[in-house]
Design an enzyme around this catalytic site. Structure first.
Site, PDB file in Angstrom:
ATOM      1  N   LYS A   1      66.209  44.488  16.723  1.00 56.75           N
ATOM      2  CA  LYS A   1      66.735  44.027  17.184  1.00 56.75           C
ATOM      3  C   LYS A   1      67.917  43.402  15.761  1.00 56.75           C
ATOM      4  O   LYS A   1      68.831  42.557  15.680  1.00 56.75           O
ATOM      5  CB  LYS A   1      66.306  42.166  17.269  1.00 56.75           C
ATOM      6  CG  LYS A   1      65.501  41.691  18.551  1.00 56.75           C
ATOM      7  CD  LYS A   1      65.072  40.747  18.766  1.00 56.75           C
ATOM      8  CE  LYS A   1      63.531  40.954  19.908  1.00 56.75           C
ATOM      9  NZ  LYS A   1      63.247  39.443  20.245  1.00 56.75           N
TER      10      LYS A   1
ATOM     11  N   HIS B   1      82.705  27.378  18.464  1.00 59.31           N
ATOM     12  CA  HIS B   1      81.744  27.588  17.958  1.00 59.31           C
ATOM     13  C   HIS B   1      82.280  29.322  17.692  1.00 59.31           C
ATOM     14  O   HIS B   1      81.244  29.797  16.761  1.00 59.31           O
ATOM     15  CB  HIS B   1      80.818  27.855  18.211  1.00 59.31           C
ATOM     16  CG  HIS B   1      80.231  26.379  19.073  1.00 59.31           C
ATOM     17  ND1 HIS B   1      79.812  25.396  19.368  1.00 59.31           N
ATOM     18  CD2 HIS B   1      80.533  26.183  21.033  1.00 59.31           C
ATOM     19  CE1 HIS B   1      79.445  24.400  19.650  1.00 59.31           C
ATOM     20  NE2 HIS B   1      79.969  24.706  20.792  1.00 59.31           N
TER      21      HIS B   1
ATOM     22  N   ARG C   1      74.383  27.137  17.876  1.00 58.61           N
ATOM     23  CA  ARG C   1      72.834  26.426  17.810  1.00 58.61           C
ATOM     24  C   ARG C   1      72.610  26.977  15.424  1.00 58.61           C
ATOM     25  O   ARG C   1      72.002  26.593  15.668  1.00 58.61           O
ATOM     26  CB  ARG C   1      71.638  27.206  18.461  1.00 58.61           C
ATOM     27  CG  ARG C   1      72.339  26.742  20.118  1.00 58.61           C
ATOM     28  CD  ARG C   1      71.262  27.113  20.402  1.00 58.61           C
ATOM     29  NE  ARG C   1      70.847  27.339  22.038  1.00 58.61           N
ATOM     30  CZ  ARG C   1      70.664  27.886  22.898  1.00 58.61           C
ATOM     31  NH1 ARG C   1      69.493  29.167  22.476  1.00 58.61           N
ATOM     32  NH2 ARG C   1      70.310  27.223  24.387  1.00 58.61           N
TER      33      ARG C   1
ATOM     34  N   ARG D   1      44.139  46.892  14.399  1.00 60.03           N
ATOM     35  CA  ARG D   1      44.292  45.540  15.363  1.00 60.03           C
ATOM     36  C   ARG D   1      43.395  44.483  15.676  1.00 60.03           C
ATOM     37  O   ARG D   1      42.286  45.463  16.501  1.00 60.03           O
ATOM     38  CB  ARG D   1      45.828  45.198  15.659  1.00 60.03           C
ATOM     39  CG  ARG D   1      46.975  45.946  15.014  1.00 60.03           C
ATOM     40  CD  ARG D   1      47.259  45.061  13.788  1.00 60.03           C
ATOM     41  NE  ARG D   1      48.495  45.820  13.105  1.00 60.03           N
ATOM     42  CZ  ARG D   1      49.669  45.192  13.338  1.00 60.03           C
ATOM     43  NH1 ARG D   1      49.988  44.594  13.813  1.00 60.03           N
ATOM     44  NH2 ARG D   1      50.602  45.926  12.552  1.00 60.03           N
TER      45      ARG D   1
ATOM     46  N   ARG E   1      55.103  30.039  24.399  1.00 60.26           N
ATOM     47  CA  ARG E   1      55.834  30.930  25.632  1.00 60.26           C
ATOM     48  C   ARG E   1      54.939  30.828  26.810  1.00 60.26           C
ATOM     49  O   ARG E   1      54.002  30.109  27.173  1.00 60.26           O
ATOM     50  CB  ARG E   1      56.334  31.675  24.838  1.00 60.26           C
ATOM     51  CG  ARG E   1      57.538  31.615  23.633  1.00 60.26           C
ATOM     52  CD  ARG E   1      58.273  32.914  23.102  1.00 60.26           C
ATOM     53  NE  ARG E   1      57.798  33.399  22.068  1.00 60.26           N
ATOM     54  CZ  ARG E   1      57.380  34.221  21.462  1.00 60.26           C
ATOM     55  NH1 ARG E   1      58.470  35.406  22.139  1.00 60.26           N
ATOM     56  NH2 ARG E   1      56.591  34.601  21.537  1.00 60.26           N
TER      57      ARG E   1
END
Length: 325
Positions: free
Chosen positions: A61, A113, A136, A193, A308
């Site tokens: 991302k 904005h 935001r 993990r 979530r």
């Protein structure tokens, strides 16, 4: 929050509209959107004026624009990799929860904005401004030095093959659609993990670009429950999951991304429409589409997960006895 396909849509827009142009001026209307640039907004502006945008690159991302002090001819930068002369700095863009990068003509009214305006060198038929808009204010723009990639491979998705990544993003793992992604390395680290598979998928240091929506979609496609312990995954299970991540992200990218928030738009101001094709996320109480195809009447369920939600089919994705969250 935008996920990998949304950010890749933005990257492609930047590559088409911004790469190959010079930043001639910068107007910072809200210094909060430059807070990650520690030397301050004045320093950011001074360093950006006159900078040439050599490319648009994405890893997971994370999105960045490699910069040089002038055009390739002026700075002796070789975009073909023939001589090893590369950009040294990148303009990072963190979209946060509501950040947008928009290309606009200078005569268009400012967005409500608007936080930072980049004036671009004129090119016939192309808008003259790149605008960072953020309601935001969780996102922002800042400069980061480019450092060599630890594996020597290209930094991310881009037009060039520079083996560089911003220092601020060097800790981010490669994403599953990155040509440099190594399944063997991912599987080796995954097996070490001691956690549930969805928590591992959301760990950007293990595999980047997978957010809550696409994690649920990939797990549904791979028929794996989100609480399946990572150390019990067979190689075939992990490969099926990675293949599902690639498939769902590729399809979302073809549709322009998944946008549930009207605040999120790509570089040209258009939202994505992949939400119409989701099989798991947000479908609590609705029929499982795979079960329907096999004549079963099963409804999707919702579980709380890391503040979530996770959406699963209780038949296709049975909860393991040794579940880990």
């Amino acid at each position: 929050m935008p996920e990998l396909p949304e950010v890749e849509v933005v990257r492609r827009g930047l590559a088409s509209w911004v790469a190959g142009r010079t930043i001639t001026d910068v107007e910072i209307l809200d210094s909060r959107s430059t807070r990650r640039h520690i030397p301050g907004p004045a320093d950011l502006r001074n360093q950006l004026i006159g900078a040439y945008v050599a490319d648009a690159v994405r890893r997971g991302k994370f999105l960045w624009l490699p910069l040089t002090p002038g055009s390739p001819d002026e700075t002796n930068v070789d975009p073909s990799l023939a001589t090893g002369r590369f950009p040294q700095t990148a303009l990072m863009a963190h979209l946060g929860m509501s950040g947008q990068l928009l290309v606009e003509d200078s005569d268009q009214p400012d967005e409500k904005h608007l936080k930072v305006r980049f004036i671009l060198s004129p090119v016939d038929g192309m808008p003259g401004e790149l605008r960072f808009v953020d309601q935001r204010i969780f996102g922002g723009v800042f400069l980061s030095a480019l450092v060599p990639c630890a594996d020597g491979k290209p930094g991310g998705q881009s037009a060039h093959s520079w083996p560089l990544v911003p220092e601020a993003a060097a800790h981010i793992a490669r994403d599953p659609v990155d040509p440099g992604f190594s399944f063997d390395e991912f599987y080796r680290r995954l097996r070490l993990r001691k956690t549930g598979i969805k928590r591992a998928l959301l760990d950007q240091g293990l595999i980047s670009g997978v957010g809550n929506i696409y994690a649920d979609e990939a797990l549904w496609a791979a028929k794996l429950h989100f609480a399946r312990p990572t150390d019990t995954l067979r190689r075939a299970d992990a490969q099926r999951l990675v293949d599902a991540c690639i498939d769902v992200m590729t399809r979302a990218l073809d549709a322009g991304g998944t946008s549930f928030d009207s605040l999120y738009v790509n570089v040209n101001g258009a939202s994505g429409y992949f939400e119409r094709s989701l099989n798991a996320y947000g479908r609590a109480g609705k029929p499982c589409r795979r079960c329907e195809e096999h004549g079963r009447e099963t409804v999707m369920r919702r579980d709380e997960f890391m503040n979530r939600s996770s959406y699963t089919c209780p038949v296709c994705q049975p909860r393991p006895r040794n579940a880990r969250w």
